[in-house]
Design an enzyme around this catalytic site. Structure first.
Site, PDB file in Angstrom:
ATOM      1  N   GLY A  89       0.831  -1.195   0.000  1.00  0.00           N
ATOM      2  CA  GLY A  89       0.000   0.000   0.000  1.00  0.00           C
ATOM      3  C   GLY A  89       0.866   1.245   0.000  1.00  0.00           C
ATOM      4  O   GLY A  89       2.044   1.209  -0.347  1.00  0.00           O
ATOM      5  N   ARG A  90       0.277   2.363   0.406  1.00  0.00           N
ATOM      6  CA  ARG A  90       1.044   3.616   0.440  1.00  0.00           C
ATOM      7  C   ARG A  90       1.853   3.785   1.718  1.00  0.00           C
ATOM      8  O   ARG A  90       2.781   4.580   1.764  1.00  0.00           O
ATOM      9  CB  ARG A  90       0.110   4.811   0.252  1.00  0.00           C
ATOM     10  CG  ARG A  90      -0.215   5.040  -1.215  1.00  0.00           C
ATOM     11  CD  ARG A  90      -0.789   6.408  -1.466  1.00  0.00           C
ATOM     12  NE  ARG A  90      -2.145   6.507  -0.960  1.00  0.00           N
ATOM     13  CZ  ARG A  90      -2.586   7.489  -0.183  1.00  0.00           C
ATOM     14  NH1 ARG A  90      -1.786   8.440   0.226  1.00  0.00           N
ATOM     15  NH2 ARG A  90      -3.842   7.510   0.204  1.00  0.00           N
ATOM     16  N   GLU A  93       5.834   3.937   1.929  1.00  0.00           N
ATOM     17  CA  GLU A  93       6.496   5.147   1.435  1.00  0.00           C
ATOM     18  C   GLU A  93       6.913   6.061   2.583  1.00  0.00           C
ATOM     19  O   GLU A  93       7.990   6.656   2.560  1.00  0.00           O
ATOM     20  CB  GLU A  93       5.550   5.870   0.483  1.00  0.00           C
ATOM     21  CG  GLU A  93       6.095   7.140  -0.114  1.00  0.00           C
ATOM     22  CD  GLU A  93       5.079   7.781  -1.033  1.00  0.00           C
ATOM     23  OE1 GLU A  93       5.323   7.767  -2.250  1.00  0.00           O
ATOM     24  OE2 GLU A  93       4.039   8.277  -0.534  1.00  0.00           O
ATOM     25  N   CYS A 119       3.935  -6.348  -2.353  1.00  0.00           N
ATOM     26  CA  CYS A 119       3.548  -5.108  -3.017  1.00  0.00           C
ATOM     27  C   CYS A 119       4.595  -4.006  -2.796  1.00  0.00           C
ATOM     28  O   CYS A 119       5.732  -4.136  -3.217  1.00  0.00           O
ATOM     29  CB  CYS A 119       2.153  -4.707  -2.546  1.00  0.00           C
ATOM     30  SG  CYS A 119       1.345  -3.463  -3.563  1.00  0.00           S
ATOM     31  N   HIS A 120       4.223  -2.919  -2.125  1.00  0.00           N
ATOM     32  CA  HIS A 120       5.158  -1.822  -1.846  1.00  0.00           C
ATOM     33  C   HIS A 120       5.939  -2.022  -0.549  1.00  0.00           C
ATOM     34  O   HIS A 120       6.808  -1.221  -0.225  1.00  0.00           O
ATOM     35  CB  HIS A 120       4.402  -0.489  -1.771  1.00  0.00           C
ATOM     36  CG  HIS A 120       3.905   0.009  -3.096  1.00  0.00           C
ATOM     37  ND1 HIS A 120       2.855  -0.577  -3.758  1.00  0.00           N
ATOM     38  CD2 HIS A 120       4.323   1.034  -3.873  1.00  0.00           C
ATOM     39  CE1 HIS A 120       2.637   0.073  -4.889  1.00  0.00           C
ATOM     40  NE2 HIS A 120       3.512   1.045  -4.986  1.00  0.00           N
ATOM     41  N   TYR A 139       5.648  -5.094  -6.049  1.00  0.00           N
ATOM     42  CA  TYR A 139       4.786  -4.482  -7.049  1.00  0.00           C
ATOM     43  C   TYR A 139       5.679  -4.020  -8.197  1.00  0.00           C
ATOM     44  O   TYR A 139       6.741  -3.440  -7.957  1.00  0.00           O
ATOM     45  CB  TYR A 139       4.006  -3.315  -6.440  1.00  0.00           C
ATOM     46  CG  TYR A 139       2.968  -2.761  -7.374  1.00  0.00           C
ATOM     47  CD1 TYR A 139       1.854  -3.523  -7.714  1.00  0.00           C
ATOM     48  CD2 TYR A 139       3.116  -1.509  -7.944  1.00  0.00           C
ATOM     49  CE1 TYR A 139       0.902  -3.043  -8.593  1.00  0.00           C
ATOM     50  CE2 TYR A 139       2.168  -1.012  -8.827  1.00  0.00           C
ATOM     51  CZ  TYR A 139       1.066  -1.787  -9.150  1.00  0.00           C
ATOM     52  OH  TYR A 139       0.123  -1.304 -10.036  1.00  0.00           O
TER      53      TYR A 139
END
Length: 197
Positions: A89-90, A93, A119-120, A139
């Site tokens: 997800g975000r 980050e 993913c992330h 990802y």
């Protein structure tokens, strides 16, 4: 099988399925999962996001659930855990900007404990400097970051040593199964229950 103690590092707008599904699946087979986020305590929540794939060049994002944390980040010691899960997800980050997150990740790699990331999530692993020499996936948009961190890219769910990686939540069946194998989880199926005619 003795259940393992598993740490899961999450944050606001982490991917809903990538938090909820492994959190519940690991508990369903007897493991204990503690979910933490920097600057938040037990019973605080993080907001999740659902990333869907509808034929666009990247995912579509919508608001997911509120996910309740089990412990405060400062109240846990990575040394007390057998394994680590880093969803996508975000959230990765910004989570990669916390030294305590990177230190926790490094512990699991230094101790050669099982780590599952999807993913992330590998953005955090790359920032922690632990990917050199691994074969892994993430990802696809994260591929340049993980390759720059020293890994070899594989286009699919991959286990290399202590690390299991997947590209996104559609990989859950294979990704979770490989992580359970790495944990030494044995699942036995009994005979199906009789059904009434």
């Amino acid at each position: 099988m003795t259940g393992k103690q598993i740490l899961m590092i999450v944050g606001d707008f982490g991917e809903d399925y990538e938090i909820m599904v492994p959190y519940q699946a690991l508990q369903a087979v007897g493991h204990e999962v503690h979910a933490v986020c920097p600057e938040k305590g037990a019973e605080d929540t993080v907001k999740t996001a659902v990333h869907d794939f509808r034929g666009d060049q990247t995912y579509l994002e919508t608001r997911g659930h509120d996910f309740a944390l089990t412990h405060g980040f400062d109240d846990v010691d990575p040394a007390d855990y057998d394994a680590l899960v880093v969803p996508g997800g975000r959230a990765p980050e910004y989570l990669r900007g916390y030294d305590e997150v990177l230190d926790a990740v490094r512990h699991f790699f230094d101790a050669d404990k099982p780590v599952a990331s999807i993913c992330h999530g590998p953005q955090i692993l790359a920032a922690a400097g632990v990917l050199d020499g691994y074969e892994m996936t993430a990802y696809p948009a994260v591929r340049p970051e993980v390759e720059a961190a020293g890994c070899s890219w594989v286009d699919g769910v991959t286990t290399d040593g202590n690390l299991v990686t997947g590209q996104a939540w559609p990989d859950h069946p294979e990704w979770i199964a490989q992580f359970l194998d790495l944990l030494g989880t044995e699942i036995e199926h009994g005979a199906p229950a009789a059904t009434a005619d």
